[in-house]
Design an enzyme around this catalytic site. Structure first.
Site, PDB file in Angstrom:
ATOM      1  N   LEU A 234     -28.133 -10.466  12.269  1.00 38.77           N
ATOM      2  CA  LEU A 234     -27.222 -11.814  11.688  1.00 38.77           C
ATOM      3  C   LEU A 234     -28.226 -12.394  10.485  1.00 38.77           C
ATOM      4  O   LEU A 234     -29.294 -12.929  10.769  1.00 38.77           O
ATOM      5  CB  LEU A 234     -27.258 -12.694  12.865  1.00 38.77           C
ATOM      6  CG  LEU A 234     -26.088 -13.770  12.872  1.00 38.77           C
ATOM      7  CD1 LEU A 234     -24.768 -13.134  13.056  1.00 38.77           C
ATOM      8  CD2 LEU A 234     -26.170 -14.498  14.082  1.00 38.77           C
ATOM      9  N   HIS A 235     -27.515 -12.547   9.210  1.00 36.94           N
ATOM     10  CA  HIS A 235     -28.320 -12.785   8.271  1.00 36.94           C
ATOM     11  C   HIS A 235     -27.317 -13.714   7.365  1.00 36.94           C
ATOM     12  O   HIS A 235     -27.701 -14.475   6.233  1.00 36.94           O
ATOM     13  CB  HIS A 235     -29.108 -11.880   7.570  1.00 36.94           C
ATOM     14  CG  HIS A 235     -28.244 -11.041   6.567  1.00 36.94           C
ATOM     15  ND1 HIS A 235     -27.726 -10.022   7.361  1.00 36.94           N
ATOM     16  CD2 HIS A 235     -28.353 -10.943   5.377  1.00 36.94           C
ATOM     17  CE1 HIS A 235     -27.282  -9.398   6.353  1.00 36.94           C
ATOM     18  NE2 HIS A 235     -27.593  -9.788   5.170  1.00 36.94           N
ATOM     19  N   ARG A 236     -26.042 -13.284   7.236  1.00 37.12           N
ATOM     20  CA  ARG A 236     -25.171 -13.695   6.070  1.00 37.12           C
ATOM     21  C   ARG A 236     -24.967 -15.216   6.254  1.00 37.12           C
ATOM     22  O   ARG A 236     -24.755 -15.784   7.320  1.00 37.12           O
ATOM     23  CB  ARG A 236     -23.750 -13.027   6.216  1.00 37.12           C
ATOM     24  CG  ARG A 236     -23.855 -11.552   5.691  1.00 37.12           C
ATOM     25  CD  ARG A 236     -22.658 -11.087   5.530  1.00 37.12           C
ATOM     26  NE  ARG A 236     -22.863  -9.709   5.270  1.00 37.12           N
ATOM     27  CZ  ARG A 236     -22.974  -9.220   3.762  1.00 37.12           C
ATOM     28  NH1 ARG A 236     -22.999  -9.997   2.913  1.00 37.12           N
ATOM     29  NH2 ARG A 236     -23.135  -8.051   3.726  1.00 37.12           N
TER      30      ARG A 236
ATOM     31  N   THR B 155     -32.499 -16.491   9.041  1.00 41.20           N
ATOM     32  CA  THR B 155     -31.907 -17.121  10.199  1.00 41.20           C
ATOM     33  C   THR B 155     -32.646 -17.704  10.914  1.00 41.20           C
ATOM     34  O   THR B 155     -32.171 -18.663  11.788  1.00 41.20           O
ATOM     35  CB  THR B 155     -31.233 -15.706  10.890  1.00 41.20           C
ATOM     36  OG1 THR B 155     -30.659 -14.779   9.909  1.00 41.20           O
ATOM     37  CG2 THR B 155     -30.382 -15.934  12.088  1.00 41.20           C
TER      38      THR B 155
ATOM     39  N   ASP C 189     -23.671  -8.171  11.151  1.00 44.16           N
ATOM     40  CA  ASP C 189     -22.919  -8.855   9.729  1.00 44.16           C
ATOM     41  C   ASP C 189     -23.650  -8.003   8.550  1.00 44.16           C
ATOM     42  O   ASP C 189     -23.314  -8.464   7.522  1.00 44.16           O
ATOM     43  CB  ASP C 189     -23.117 -10.174   9.474  1.00 44.16           C
ATOM     44  CG  ASP C 189     -24.459 -10.856   9.312  1.00 44.16           C
ATOM     45  OD1 ASP C 189     -25.393 -10.138   9.354  1.00 44.16           O
ATOM     46  OD2 ASP C 189     -24.454 -12.102   9.493  1.00 44.16           O
TER      47      ASP C 189
END
Length: 394
Positions: free
Chosen positions: A215-217, A251, A300
């Site tokens: 998860l990073h967007r 994140t 993502d």
């Protein structure tokens, strides 16, 4: 006897996916004695696990130059790469600049080279999410508009470029260099000790079932409400089987500054791990091993959509759209959006065996880098002469 001319190429990388994409191309270029290849790292990813470890894992030589740009706003990061790259290009005077992917470093290098009238090649051209709120979409479209060689991974990319009025002579469907790296390193990654370190190997040597989350967007992690909803949903999935979460540095900052940290609740079920289990970022080989044995990947990331399709691992993508439609049409990918209940429901269906089994798309065969170099050989006389010379002496 006059000295033979050498072809001078600069490749610019800046973020984790760039390294996996440029590695097989750099390897192919090293096979040609007439190449002088300069590898420039923008420093956009400066964490060791997101940068230096990937050079080691992918057998890439250390960058010849590190611009050490670091983090910052989109404008600052792009401007810093342009300002620091320009003197490098002026001094080295390359015949070609190669850019990869869709990060800020990609666009910055493309603009700089175009202003200096240096021919440009874009690896992974033509991908479109049709979501202009994504910074990557802006980077992709502007970079493609500037490049002379557009190396495309899937048919949708060719269609997108033609729809935008791109000359067919600039478009080359070559396959996916990300999959080149994956196939070349899969056997080595299988020897990683990461499964044992995480308690996933049983005494008998088999692997316990587990899932993986990345998860990073910004659209997913910058809004505490959205981030919290996603982590709570994944924590619900983790009641079924453990979910390992290598946490991107950005994140981690968002989680620590919000009320979401309570969702990260690793437990032990006897000798086996359980719950949603955070860890530091992993190197390429460790992560490839972890992904290759997973029952499910939730992500993502654009590149992981491709890698899971190549590996045949079910993938749930936490986005409303994808610039890689072939992973849905032919692969194992499903779009979830930001709906926590949909994520839980689709994960349960995966655990029951109800998910697209998919197949590896055409030209995702580990030979994309060879096709790219062959195109360059055909278009640059210096390379063609060198290849003929090497062929004649074999």
């Amino acid at each position: 006897m006059p000295q033979r001319k050498r072809m001078k190429i600069v490749s610019v990388v800046g973020a984790r996916p760039n390294f996996m994409k440029v590695a097989p191309v750099a390897s192919e270029l090293r096979r040609l004695s007439g190449i002088e290849h300069l590898l420039v790292h923008s420093g956009q990813h400066y964490d060791d696990q997101l940068s230096a470890s990937f050079f080691r894992d992918l057998s890439l030589p250390e960058p010849d130059i590190n611009l050490q740009v670091g983090s910052g706003t989109h404008a600052r990061q792009t401007a810093q790469v342009m300002e620091r790259l320009e003197p490098v290009l002026l001094e080295f005077a390359p015949n070609l600049v190669v850019v990869v992917g869709d990060v800020n470093s990609t666009l910055a290098a493309a603009i700089t080279a175009a202003k200096l009238r240096i021919p440009l090649a874009h690896i992974e051209a033509g991908l479109r999410s049709f979501d202009s709120s994504m910074p990557e979409e802006i980077n992709r479209k502007l970079t493609d508009a500037l490049c002379d060689f557009l190396f495309v991974t899937e048919p949708s990319g060719v269609e997108n470029l033609r729809r935008e009025g791109t000359s067919p002579e600039r478009i080359f469907l070559v396959g996916n260099v990300m999959i080149d790296s994956l196939l070349r390193h899969r056997e080595v990654a299988a020897r990683s000790g990461i499964l044992g370190q995480l308690g996933l190997r049983t005494n008998g040597g088999s692997v316990r079932p587990y899932a993986v989350l990345t998860l990073h967007r910004p659209s997913n992690v910058d809004d505490p409400r959205v981030l919290g909803g996603m982590l709570e949903a994944v924590a619900t999935v983790a009641r079924e089987l453990p979910v390992f979460f290598p946490v991107h540095p950005r994140t981690r900052q968002r989680i620590e500054s919000s009320a979401c940290a309570g969702c990260l609740n690793p437990r032990r079920n006897g000798s086996a791990p359980s719950g949603l289990i955070p860890s530091d970022s992993l190197g390429y080989l460790d992560f490839l091993c972890l992904m290759d044995h997973a029952r499910l990947v939730i992500t993502d990331s654009g590149g992981i959509q491709e890698e899971t399709t190549a590996l045949g691992i079910p993938c749930l993508t936490l986005r409303e759209n994808t610039e890689r439609p072939v992973t849905i049409e032919q692969g194992t990918n499903q779009l979830v959006g930001a709906d926590p209940q949909r994520l839980i429901a689709l994960a349960e269906r995966v655990f029951q065996g109800d998910y697209p089994k998919g197949r590896r798309p055409e030209l995702w065969d580990g030979q994309a880098a060879q096709r790219i170099v062959q195109v360059l050989v055909e278009h640059f006389p210096v390379l063609s002469d060198d290849c003929r010379s090497e062929t004649s002496t074999d």
